[in-house]
Design an enzyme around this catalytic site. Structure first.
Site, short mmCIF file in Angstrom:
data_model
loop_
_atom_site.label_atom_id
_atom_site.label_comp_id
_atom_site.label_asym_id
_atom_site.label_seq_id
_atom_site.Cartn_x
_atom_site.Cartn_y
_atom_site.Cartn_z
N ASP A 172 -9.85 -5.92 -1.28
CA ASP A 172 -8.91 -5.78 -0.17
C ASP A 172 -9.55 -4.81 0.98
OD1 ASP A 172 -6.79 -4.46 1.10
OD2 ASP A 172 -6.45 -2.91 -0.63
N ASP A 216 0.75 -1.26 -0.08
CA ASP A 216 0.04 -0.02 -0.07
C ASP A 216 0.87 1.17 0.03
OD1 ASP A 216 -2.80 -0.99 0.06
OD2 ASP A 216 -2.17 -1.81 2.24
C1 DX5 Z 1 -5.89 -1.35 2.53
C2 DX5 Z 1 -4.96 -2.20 2.99
C3 DX5 Z 1 -4.79 -2.84 4.14
C4 DX5 Z 1 -5.68 -4.09 4.35
C5 DX5 Z 1 -5.80 -4.58 5.70
O1 DX5 Z 1 -5.57 -0.73 1.56
O2 DX5 Z 1 -4.46 -3.37 1.97
O3 DX5 Z 1 -5.22 -2.12 4.93
O4 DX5 Z 1 -7.06 -3.87 4.11
O5 DX5 Z 1 -6.60 -5.55 5.88
P1 DX5 Z 1 -7.59 -5.59 7.34
O6 DX5 Z 1 -8.76 -4.86 6.65
O7 DX5 Z 1 -7.81 -7.04 7.47
O8 DX5 Z 1 -6.87 -5.22 8.30
ZN ZN Z 2 -4.43 -2.00 -0.21
#
Ligand code: DX5
Ligand code: ZN
Length: 221
Positions: A176, A35
């Site tokens: 995602d 990210d």
């Molecule tokens: C958002 C990212 C992460 C991902 C994390 O773009 O890729 O934040 O959502 O996963 P969770 O929602 O399980 O914490």
């Molecule tokens: Zn992401």
């Protein structure tokens, strides 16, 4: 399509990135989700372009799955060394000319994906089906890990699946956000091919990383 896994590096132990990446790779994750945020398109900053570039040097089997949450994403392509084998997702809401940005990704040999925030209608995809190789459906609001599933997410996955199937094109559907142990099966049933695993599953701390990846892979295969 067989279900594929993309663990999200922003949820890993950031002080031990190299060993975390190697453990994920060894356990058989197909992609590593990276990210990138600019603090403006979304109110947070996580991995920077240098880390995203350096990740490439330690990968054996995994490929980079780069998710850019920034205005004018093309500004960062050189610094990330976008190249063949990478997935690059850009938010339709963040580009001045999304078609130009998608073409630039393709020109570099990478796979252009369009990312949709929860409030963006899936109908916008129709204009880009000839160029995209995937759609990243965000099932939380972009910017932060650990959020609950956004309202209407399961229906959104199914509606994007329908658009892809009707197009008869080879387009990957990536999901995602809040991909939990409990919800990943339903996401697969609704049409997800590639699942981003973060704090809701692989990085929940319940299992050692390698074991967590194996468990997730068996749930989504
Ligand atoms: C958002 C990212 C992460 C991902 C994390 O773009 O890729 O934040 O959502 O996963 P969770 O929602 O399980 O914490
Ligand atoms: Zn992401």
């Amino acid at each position: 399509m067989k279900g594929m896994l993309s663990p999200s590096l922003m949820c890993a132990d950031l002080l031990n990135l190299e060993s975390e990446i190697k453990a994920l790779d060894k356990a058989g994750a197909e992609y590593i989700h990276l990210d990138f945020m600019d603090g403006s398109f979304v109110p947070n900053i996580t991995l920077d372009t240098t880390i995203i570039r350096l990740v490439k040097t330690v990968l054996k089997n995994m490929k980079r799955d780069i998710h850019i949450m920034a205005y004018n994403p093309e500004k960062y392509f050189d610094a990330m060394e976008i190249s063949a084998g990478d997935i690059v997702s850009v938010h339709i809401e963040s580009c001045e000319n999304v078609l130009d940005v998608l073409s630039e990704i393709k020109n570099r040999g990478a796979s252009p994906f369009i990312a949709l925030s929860p409030d963006t209608d899936s109908g916008v995809l129709n204009d880009y089906l000839d160029i995209i190789e995937g759609v990243l459906v965000m099932t939380v609001y972009p910017g932060f890990a650990g959020q609950p599933l956004a309202k209407g997410s399961m229906e959104k996955i199914a509606s994007v699946r329908k658009i892809i199937d009707n197009s008869e094109k080879d387009i990957i559907l990536e999901v995602d956000g809040h991909v939990s142990w409990d919800l990943c099966g339903q996401m697969r049933k609704n049409g997800a091919d590639l699942l981003v695993a973060g704090s809701s599953s692989v990085f929940s701390g319940e299992y050692p990383l390698g074991e967590a990846v194996s468990r997730m892979k068996s749930l989504i295969s």
